[in-house]
Design an enzyme around this catalytic site. Sequence first.
Site, PDB file in Angstrom:
ATOM      1  N   HIS A   1       4.752   3.672  -0.180  1.00 29.60           N
ATOM      2  CA  HIS A   1       4.267   2.965   1.002  1.00 29.60           C
ATOM      3  C   HIS A   1       5.377   2.869   2.047  1.00 29.60           C
ATOM      4  O   HIS A   1       6.544   2.814   1.698  1.00 29.60           O
ATOM      5  CB  HIS A   1       3.842   1.540   0.617  1.00 29.60           C
ATOM      6  CG  HIS A   1       2.634   1.496  -0.273  1.00 29.60           C
ATOM      7  ND1 HIS A   1       2.640   0.923  -1.512  1.00 29.60           N
ATOM      8  CD2 HIS A   1       1.380   1.964  -0.078  1.00 29.60           C
ATOM      9  CE1 HIS A   1       1.429   1.024  -2.053  1.00 29.60           C
ATOM     10  NE2 HIS A   1       0.650   1.661  -1.212  1.00 29.60           N
ATOM     11  N   GLY A   2       4.995   2.826   3.284  1.00 29.33           N
ATOM     12  CA  GLY A   2       5.974   2.684   4.369  1.00 29.33           C
ATOM     13  C   GLY A   2       6.592   4.026   4.729  1.00 29.33           C
ATOM     14  O   GLY A   2       6.092   5.076   4.330  1.00 29.33           O
TER      15      GLY A   2
ATOM     16  N   ASN B   1      -4.903   6.650   2.206  1.00 31.90           N
ATOM     17  CA  ASN B   1      -4.647   5.323   2.772  1.00 31.90           C
ATOM     18  C   ASN B   1      -3.552   5.362   3.828  1.00 31.90           C
ATOM     19  O   ASN B   1      -2.464   5.897   3.575  1.00 31.90           O
ATOM     20  CB  ASN B   1      -4.184   4.374   1.667  1.00 31.90           C
ATOM     21  CG  ASN B   1      -5.256   4.086   0.655  1.00 31.90           C
ATOM     22  OD1 ASN B   1      -6.345   4.652   0.691  1.00 31.90           O
ATOM     23  ND2 ASN B   1      -4.948   3.185  -0.266  1.00 31.90           N
TER      24      ASN B   1
ATOM     25  N   SER C   1      -5.268  -5.800   2.266  1.00 33.00           N
ATOM     26  CA  SER C   1      -4.367  -6.195   1.186  1.00 33.00           C
ATOM     27  C   SER C   1      -4.550  -7.690   0.959  1.00 33.00           C
ATOM     28  O   SER C   1      -5.107  -8.392   1.813  1.00 33.00           O
ATOM     29  CB  SER C   1      -2.913  -5.898   1.568  1.00 33.00           C
ATOM     30  OG  SER C   1      -2.513  -6.775   2.619  1.00 33.00           O
TER      31      SER C   1
ATOM     32  N   THR D   1       1.020   1.638   7.563  1.00 31.20           N
ATOM     33  CA  THR D   1       2.225   1.487   8.388  1.00 31.20           C
ATOM     34  C   THR D   1       2.144   2.254   9.709  1.00 31.20           C
ATOM     35  O   THR D   1       2.611   1.771  10.745  1.00 31.20           O
ATOM     36  CB  THR D   1       3.456   1.956   7.577  1.00 31.20           C
ATOM     37  OG1 THR D   1       3.456   1.279   6.322  1.00 31.20           O
ATOM     38  CG2 THR D   1       4.753   1.664   8.299  1.00 31.20           C
TER      39      THR D   1
ATOM     40  N   GLU E   1      -5.777   2.244 -10.561  1.00 30.92           N
ATOM     41  CA  GLU E   1      -4.489   2.913 -10.316  1.00 30.92           C
ATOM     42  C   GLU E   1      -3.707   3.146 -11.600  1.00 30.92           C
ATOM     43  O   GLU E   1      -3.642   2.286 -12.467  1.00 30.92           O
ATOM     44  CB  GLU E   1      -3.638   2.090  -9.337  1.00 30.92           C
ATOM     45  CG  GLU E   1      -2.253   2.700  -9.111  1.00 30.92           C
ATOM     46  CD  GLU E   1      -1.474   2.070  -7.963  1.00 30.92           C
ATOM     47  OE1 GLU E   1      -2.102   1.671  -6.968  1.00 30.92           O
ATOM     48  OE2 GLU E   1      -0.243   1.990  -8.077  1.00 30.92           O
TER      49      GLU E   1
ATOM     50  N   ASP F   1      -7.423  -3.752  -1.063  1.00 29.03           N
ATOM     51  CA  ASP F   1      -6.342  -2.806  -1.341  1.00 29.03           C
ATOM     52  C   ASP F   1      -5.352  -3.434  -2.336  1.00 29.03           C
ATOM     53  O   ASP F   1      -4.903  -4.563  -2.128  1.00 29.03           O
ATOM     54  CB  ASP F   1      -5.642  -2.495  -0.001  1.00 29.03           C
ATOM     55  CG  ASP F   1      -4.638  -1.371  -0.109  1.00 29.03           C
ATOM     56  OD1 ASP F   1      -4.803  -0.492  -0.977  1.00 29.03           O
ATOM     57  OD2 ASP F   1      -3.688  -1.360   0.703  1.00 29.03           O
TER      58      ASP F   1
ATOM     59  N   ASP G   1      -5.531  -2.996  -9.037  1.00 27.51           N
ATOM     60  CA  ASP G   1      -4.285  -2.299  -9.321  1.00 27.51           C
ATOM     61  C   ASP G   1      -3.654  -2.878 -10.577  1.00 27.51           C
ATOM     62  O   ASP G   1      -2.913  -3.860 -10.528  1.00 27.51           O
ATOM     63  CB  ASP G   1      -3.341  -2.428  -8.120  1.00 27.51           C
ATOM     64  CG  ASP G   1      -2.015  -1.712  -8.358  1.00 27.51           C
ATOM     65  OD1 ASP G   1      -1.802  -1.189  -9.481  1.00 27.51           O
ATOM     66  OD2 ASP G   1      -1.187  -1.664  -7.431  1.00 27.51           O
TER      67      ASP G   1
ATOM     68  N   HIS H   1      -2.191   7.180  -1.767  1.00 34.10           N
ATOM     69  CA  HIS H   1      -1.655   6.023  -1.036  1.00 34.10           C
ATOM     70  C   HIS H   1      -0.439   6.474  -0.227  1.00 34.10           C
ATOM     71  O   HIS H   1       0.067   7.574  -0.412  1.00 34.10           O
ATOM     72  CB  HIS H   1      -1.241   4.933  -2.035  1.00 34.10           C
ATOM     73  CG  HIS H   1      -2.415   4.138  -2.543  1.00 34.10           C
ATOM     74  ND1 HIS H   1      -2.612   2.833  -2.229  1.00 34.10           N
ATOM     75  CD2 HIS H   1      -3.466   4.504  -3.317  1.00 34.10           C
ATOM     76  CE1 HIS H   1      -3.730   2.401  -2.793  1.00 34.10           C
ATOM     77  NE2 HIS H   1      -4.262   3.396  -3.468  1.00 34.10           N
TER      78      HIS H   1
HETATM   79  P1  13P Z   1       1.341   3.361   4.281  1.00 36.94           P
HETATM   80  O1  13P Z   1       1.633   1.997   4.806  1.00 36.94           O
HETATM   81  O2  13P Z   1       2.564   4.076   3.840  1.00 36.94           O
HETATM   82  O3  13P Z   1       0.542   4.166   5.244  1.00 36.94           O
HETATM   83  O4  13P Z   1       0.471   3.178   2.958  1.00 36.94           O
HETATM   84  C1  13P Z   1      -0.790   2.594   3.028  1.00 36.94           C
HETATM   85  C2  13P Z   1      -1.386   2.382   1.681  1.00 36.94           C
HETATM   86  O5  13P Z   1      -1.215   3.163   0.777  1.00 36.94           O
HETATM   87  C3  13P Z   1      -2.207   1.188   1.477  1.00 36.94           C
HETATM   88  O6  13P Z   1      -2.594   1.050   0.154  1.00 36.94           O
END
Ligand code: 13P
Length: 287
Positions: free
Chosen positions: A177-178, A229, A49, A232, A135, A84, A105, A207
Amino acid sequence: MLVSAKEMLKKAKAGHYAVGQFNINNLEWTKSILLTAEELKSPVILGVSEGAGKYMCGYTTIVGMVNGMIKELGITVPVALHLDHGSYEGAYKCIEAGFSSVMFDGSHYPIEENIAKTRELVALCEQKGLSLEAEVGAIGGEEDGVVGGGEVADPDECKMIADLGVTMLAAGIGNIHGKYPANWAGLNFEVLEEISKKVGDMPLVLHGGTGIPEDMIKKAISLGVSKINVNTECQLAFAAATRKYVEAGKDLEGKGFDPRKLLAPGCEAIKETVREKIALFGSAGKA
Ligand code: 13P
């Protein structure tokens, strides 16, 4: 040598499996992921990232580190180094620094602007032999301080972006995400199916791989997802193993404070997480 993600994802789409993108944060992360991919003979994508890029002292530092590791660790499986959720400027910087793959993105721009910027990057990446991810429909959750609402992509917009000639397409289908909240509605498979039909052979990217139940991952792969992807989950595994080490007082025993010992359980935990994901995604032995 770093490779574009194009071939590995084309093969994944045709073979009905997915290649994992595992985000890196430092040397330990990178080494753990590369060694596991090599152990399982799986292609792999290292995700960076923009925030992690800054943390690791910039994109050229990362390119140097990853290329060095591939050589020194004798990594033979295909490895793509991928930006990313890149901004327009970030994508240019990574291309300049020697990344083999970038994501632009543009999902927060109006679709016309997303198309114009993506089109420009398609031409540049093609010329340099790099893969490009675009995206449509913002992925929800928080990443590097950017909070998205978890949109569901419009399949017609997906088709417009796919037709520009990108390598792979990330489409929001309710993924975030997360960690997923307890009341999460799950992935929207109707929309995924519709997108899949419209974009044909184009590999789709999922993602927010952390915490998606196994059956949903398998169904998503069956509907055309070829890249997943994960970020986390490796962080949680690393933190839990490190906490356990410290809480057991191991850092106070002998030379347990030595970073090579202190960080070892966390690295093993990352490896185990990556092993599980590669097995679930079906990419073992596909290098
Ligand atoms: P997570 O952190 O939820 O696994 O997502 C990762 C991601 O999509 C990175 O672009």
